[in-house]
Design a protein around this motif. Structure first.
Motif, PDB file in Angstrom:
ATOM      1  N   HIS A  45       0.830  -1.209   0.000  1.00 23.43           N
ATOM      2  CA  HIS A  45       0.000   0.000   0.000  1.00 23.43           C
ATOM      3  C   HIS A  45       0.865   1.260   0.000  1.00 23.43           C
ATOM      4  O   HIS A  45       1.872   1.327   0.714  1.00 23.43           O
ATOM      5  CB  HIS A  45      -0.888   0.041   1.250  1.00 23.43           C
ATOM      6  N   VAL A  46       0.438   2.233  -0.781  1.00 23.29           N
ATOM      7  CA  VAL A  46       1.073   3.546  -0.806  1.00 23.29           C
ATOM      8  C   VAL A  46      -0.028   4.596  -0.699  1.00 23.29           C
ATOM      9  O   VAL A  46      -1.079   4.476  -1.342  1.00 23.29           O
ATOM     10  CB  VAL A  46       1.872   3.764  -2.108  1.00 23.29           C
ATOM     11  N   ARG A  47       0.209   5.602   0.129  1.00 22.72           N
ATOM     12  CA  ARG A  47      -0.764   6.696   0.226  1.00 22.72           C
ATOM     13  C   ARG A  47      -1.028   7.278  -1.161  1.00 22.72           C
ATOM     14  O   ARG A  47      -0.089   7.494  -1.935  1.00 22.72           O
ATOM     15  CB  ARG A  47      -0.234   7.807   1.134  1.00 22.72           C
ATOM     16  N   PRO A  48      -2.283   7.550  -1.501  1.00 22.30           N
ATOM     17  CA  PRO A  48      -2.588   8.097  -2.825  1.00 22.30           C
ATOM     18  C   PRO A  48      -1.785   9.351  -3.169  1.00 22.30           C
ATOM     19  O   PRO A  48      -1.337   9.515  -4.314  1.00 22.30           O
ATOM     20  CB  PRO A  48      -4.087   8.402  -2.736  1.00 22.30           C
ATOM     21  N   ASP A  49      -1.561  10.224  -2.198  1.00 21.02           N
ATOM     22  CA  ASP A  49      -0.822  11.470  -2.456  1.00 21.02           C
ATOM     23  C   ASP A  49       0.646  11.226  -2.768  1.00 21.02           C
ATOM     24  O   ASP A  49       1.326  12.113  -3.307  1.00 21.02           O
ATOM     25  CB  ASP A  49      -0.937  12.419  -1.256  1.00 21.02           C
ATOM     26  N   ASN A  50       1.153  10.039  -2.429  1.00 21.44           N
ATOM     27  CA  ASN A  50       2.577   9.736  -2.652  1.00 21.44           C
ATOM     28  C   ASN A  50       2.806   8.753  -3.789  1.00 21.44           C
ATOM     29  O   ASN A  50       3.939   8.339  -4.030  1.00 21.44           O
ATOM     30  CB  ASN A  50       3.207   9.181  -1.372  1.00 21.44           C
ATOM     31  N   ARG A  51       1.760   8.394  -4.491  1.00 22.89           N
ATOM     32  CA  ARG A  51       1.920   7.506  -5.632  1.00 22.89           C
ATOM     33  C   ARG A  51       2.582   8.258  -6.778  1.00 22.89           C
ATOM     34  O   ARG A  51       2.395   9.464  -6.935  1.00 22.89           O
ATOM     35  CB  ARG A  51       0.567   6.932  -6.055  1.00 22.89           C
ATOM     36  N   GLY A  52       3.370   7.535  -7.551  1.00 23.36           N
ATOM     37  CA  GLY A  52       4.099   8.167  -8.638  1.00 23.36           C
ATOM     38  C   GLY A  52       5.430   8.751  -8.216  1.00 23.36           C
ATOM     39  O   GLY A  52       6.130   9.364  -9.034  1.00 23.36           O
ATOM     40  N   GLU A  53       5.818   8.540  -6.952  1.00 21.39           N
ATOM     41  CA  GLU A  53       7.077   9.086  -6.442  1.00 21.39           C
ATOM     42  C   GLU A  53       8.143   8.002  -6.234  1.00 21.39           C
ATOM     43  O   GLU A  53       9.184   8.265  -5.644  1.00 21.39           O
ATOM     44  CB  GLU A  53       6.824   9.809  -5.109  1.00 21.39           C
ATOM     45  N   GLY A  54       7.870   6.793  -6.697  1.00 20.84           N
ATOM     46  CA  GLY A  54       8.825   5.704  -6.538  1.00 20.84           C
ATOM     47  C   GLY A  54       8.720   4.963  -5.225  1.00 20.84           C
ATOM     48  O   GLY A  54       9.569   4.106  -4.933  1.00 20.84           O
ATOM     49  N   VAL A  55       7.679   5.238  -4.433  1.00 23.16           N
ATOM     50  CA  VAL A  55       7.538   4.592  -3.129  1.00 23.16           C
ATOM     51  C   VAL A  55       7.259   3.103  -3.295  1.00 23.16           C
ATOM     52  O   VAL A  55       7.886   2.252  -2.655  1.00 23.16           O
ATOM     53  CB  VAL A  55       6.418   5.264  -2.309  1.00 23.16           C
ATOM     54  N   GLY A  56       6.312   2.768  -4.176  1.00 27.63           N
ATOM     55  CA  GLY A  56       5.972   1.367  -4.388  1.00 27.63           C
ATOM     56  C   GLY A  56       7.148   0.564  -4.902  1.00 27.63           C
ATOM     57  O   GLY A  56       7.389  -0.560  -4.460  1.00 27.63           O
ATOM     58  N   GLU A  57       7.903   1.138  -5.824  1.00 29.30           N
ATOM     59  CA  GLU A  57       9.068   0.453  -6.376  1.00 29.30           C
ATOM     60  C   GLU A  57      10.116   0.198  -5.298  1.00 29.30           C
ATOM     61  O   GLU A  57      10.707  -0.883  -5.228  1.00 29.30           O
ATOM     62  CB  GLU A  57       9.675   1.283  -7.496  1.00 29.30           C
ATOM     63  N   ALA A  58      10.334   1.184  -4.432  1.00 27.57           N
ATOM     64  CA  ALA A  58      11.311   1.029  -3.354  1.00 27.57           C
ATOM     65  C   ALA A  58      10.872  -0.048  -2.366  1.00 27.57           C
ATOM     66  O   ALA A  58      11.683  -0.846  -1.884  1.00 27.57           O
ATOM     67  CB  ALA A  58      11.517   2.364  -2.643  1.00 27.57           C
ATOM     68  N   LEU A  59       9.584  -0.081  -2.065  1.00 26.29           N
ATOM     69  CA  LEU A  59       9.065  -1.100  -1.154  1.00 26.29           C
ATOM     70  C   LEU A  59       9.190  -2.492  -1.763  1.00 26.29           C
ATOM     71  O   LEU A  59       9.582  -3.448  -1.081  1.00 26.29           O
ATOM     72  CB  LEU A  59       7.597  -0.814  -0.829  1.00 26.29           C
ATOM     73  N   LEU A  60       8.862  -2.614  -3.045  1.00 24.84           N
ATOM     74  CA  LEU A  60       8.945  -3.908  -3.709  1.00 24.84           C
ATOM     75  C   LEU A  60      10.386  -4.414  -3.736  1.00 24.84           C
ATOM     76  O   LEU A  60      10.657  -5.583  -3.451  1.00 24.84           O
ATOM     77  CB  LEU A  60       8.398  -3.803  -5.131  1.00 24.84           C
ATOM     78  N   GLU A  61      11.311  -3.521  -4.057  1.00 25.38           N
ATOM     79  CA  GLU A  61      12.722  -3.906  -4.115  1.00 25.38           C
ATOM     80  C   GLU A  61      13.218  -4.380  -2.755  1.00 25.38           C
ATOM     81  O   GLU A  61      13.902  -5.407  -2.644  1.00 25.38           O
ATOM     82  CB  GLU A  61      13.560  -2.728  -4.601  1.00 25.38           C
ATOM     83  N   ARG A  62      12.855  -3.651  -1.709  1.00 25.26           N
ATOM     84  CA  ARG A  62      13.287  -4.042  -0.363  1.00 25.26           C
ATOM     85  C   ARG A  62      12.615  -5.341   0.077  1.00 25.26           C
ATOM     86  O   ARG A  62      13.255  -6.204   0.703  1.00 25.26           O
ATOM     87  CB  ARG A  62      12.981  -2.925   0.639  1.00 25.26           C
ATOM     88  N   ALA A  63      11.345  -5.516  -0.266  1.00 18.74           N
ATOM     89  CA  ALA A  63      10.643  -6.749   0.093  1.00 18.74           C
ATOM     90  C   ALA A  63      11.288  -7.950  -0.587  1.00 18.74           C
ATOM     91  O   ALA A  63      11.468  -9.010   0.034  1.00 18.74           O
ATOM     92  CB  ALA A  63       9.167  -6.652  -0.284  1.00 18.74           C
ATOM     93  N   GLU A  64      11.662  -7.801  -1.854  1.00 20.66           N
ATOM     94  CA  GLU A  64      12.335  -8.886  -2.568  1.00 20.66           C
ATOM     95  C   GLU A  64      13.692  -9.201  -1.937  1.00 20.66           C
ATOM     96  O   GLU A  64      14.061 -10.373  -1.784  1.00 20.66           O
ATOM     97  CB  GLU A  64      12.506  -8.511  -4.034  1.00 20.66           C
ATOM     98  N   GLU A  65      14.434  -8.170  -1.571  1.00 20.65           N
ATOM     99  CA  GLU A  65      15.740  -8.373  -0.950  1.00 20.65           C
ATOM    100  C   GLU A  65      15.604  -9.122   0.374  1.00 20.65           C
ATOM    101  O   GLU A  65      16.366 -10.054   0.659  1.00 20.65           O
ATOM    102  CB  GLU A  65      16.420  -7.024  -0.712  1.00 20.65           C
TER     103      GLU A  65
END
Length: 250
Positions: free
Chosen positions: A90-110
């Motif tokens: 989940h990413v706050r709607p106001d923060n979508r498009g800022e790379g938050v989801g990608e950073a979370l996914l990368e860290r979760a995979e690691e």
């Protein structure tokens, strides 16, 4: 932006992010009552505290100026933690498009790789165009679609998978020798089990001839299924586990 492991002190901010994200992504598709039900069940403070303390679960959060703006909840399959399922991202709607989801996914995979997982799966409702596009854009293959019941209504949900090792991507098929016959276990086609997942098995690598199911809890192919599609391993106590969207959860 800081991406880190979640702590007990993040519970309320995780709940707030989940509410904002669920409202934005699912209220139109599921209805407000279903969203409230999910919030009450999956983001109850006591449940979150228990999940944060659980050995087979981990959360990572993204914070901007100290405030949590996104999180990922990941559960590792027992007993060998070879697979990890992103149950929510989940990413706050106001923060979508800022790379938050990608950073979370990368860290979760690691983190999953560090724990020994060689494949990661994520699930998202078919109606969530943004969520489906997100997994596509980050190297995940759509490996299955099934119907889920939420509040008495049926919805299609897609499963996405990525299999990898420290050296890079790995094929989803795993060969097993069964009395001199090669059986191919499809690690991207699974059913949740009470003890560990069940995987579909084939007699050929083209997946044209289905053999049956493989129990990852004990390594048995002796799986029985009754007319009600209840699945149970004949060599251990593993059985099909209800979906996380089961109406009983709402």
């Amino acid at each position: 932006m800081e991406v880190r492991d979640a702590t007990d002190g993040d519970v309320e901010e995780i709940r707030a992010v989940a509410r904002a994200s669920l409202d934005a992504s699912y209220a139109d598709a599921l209805g407000e009552d279903a969203v409230e039900g999910m919030l009450g069940e999956w983001y109850d403070p006591d449940r979150l505290a228990d999940r944060l303390a659980a050995d087979g679960v981990f959360y990572v959060v993204a914070a901007v100026e100290g405030a949590v703006v996104g999180f990922a909840e990941v559960e590792l399959d027992e007993p060998n933690e070879s697979a990890a399922e992103i149950q929510w991202l989940h990413v706050r709607p106001d923060n979508r498009g800022e790379g938050v989801g990608e950073a979370l996914l990368e860290r979760a995979e690691e983190r999953a790789l560090e724990r020994g997982a060689n494949r990661v799966e994520g699930v998202v409702l078919a109606a969530n165009d943004e969520g489906n596009a997100f997994y596509h854009a980050h190297g995940y293959e759509r490996v299955g679609t099934h119907t889920v019941d939420v509040g008495g209504e049926s919805f299609d949900e897609h499963t996405y998978g990525k299999r990898r090792s420290a050296e890079g991507p790995v094929d989803f098929l795993e060969e097993h020798d069964l009395d001199g016959e090669t059986v191919y276990v499809a690690l991207d086609e699974r059913e949740r089990g009470s003890e560990a997942p069940f995987y579909v098995a084939y007699t050929d690598d083209a997946r044209e001839n289905k053999y049956g199911y493989y129990c990852s809890n004990c390594g048995s192919f002796d799986i029985v299924m009754n007319a009600m599609e209840r699945m149970e391993c004949g060599d251990c106590e593993n059985s099909r586990k209800p979906s996380r969207w089961d109406a009983a959860y709402l």
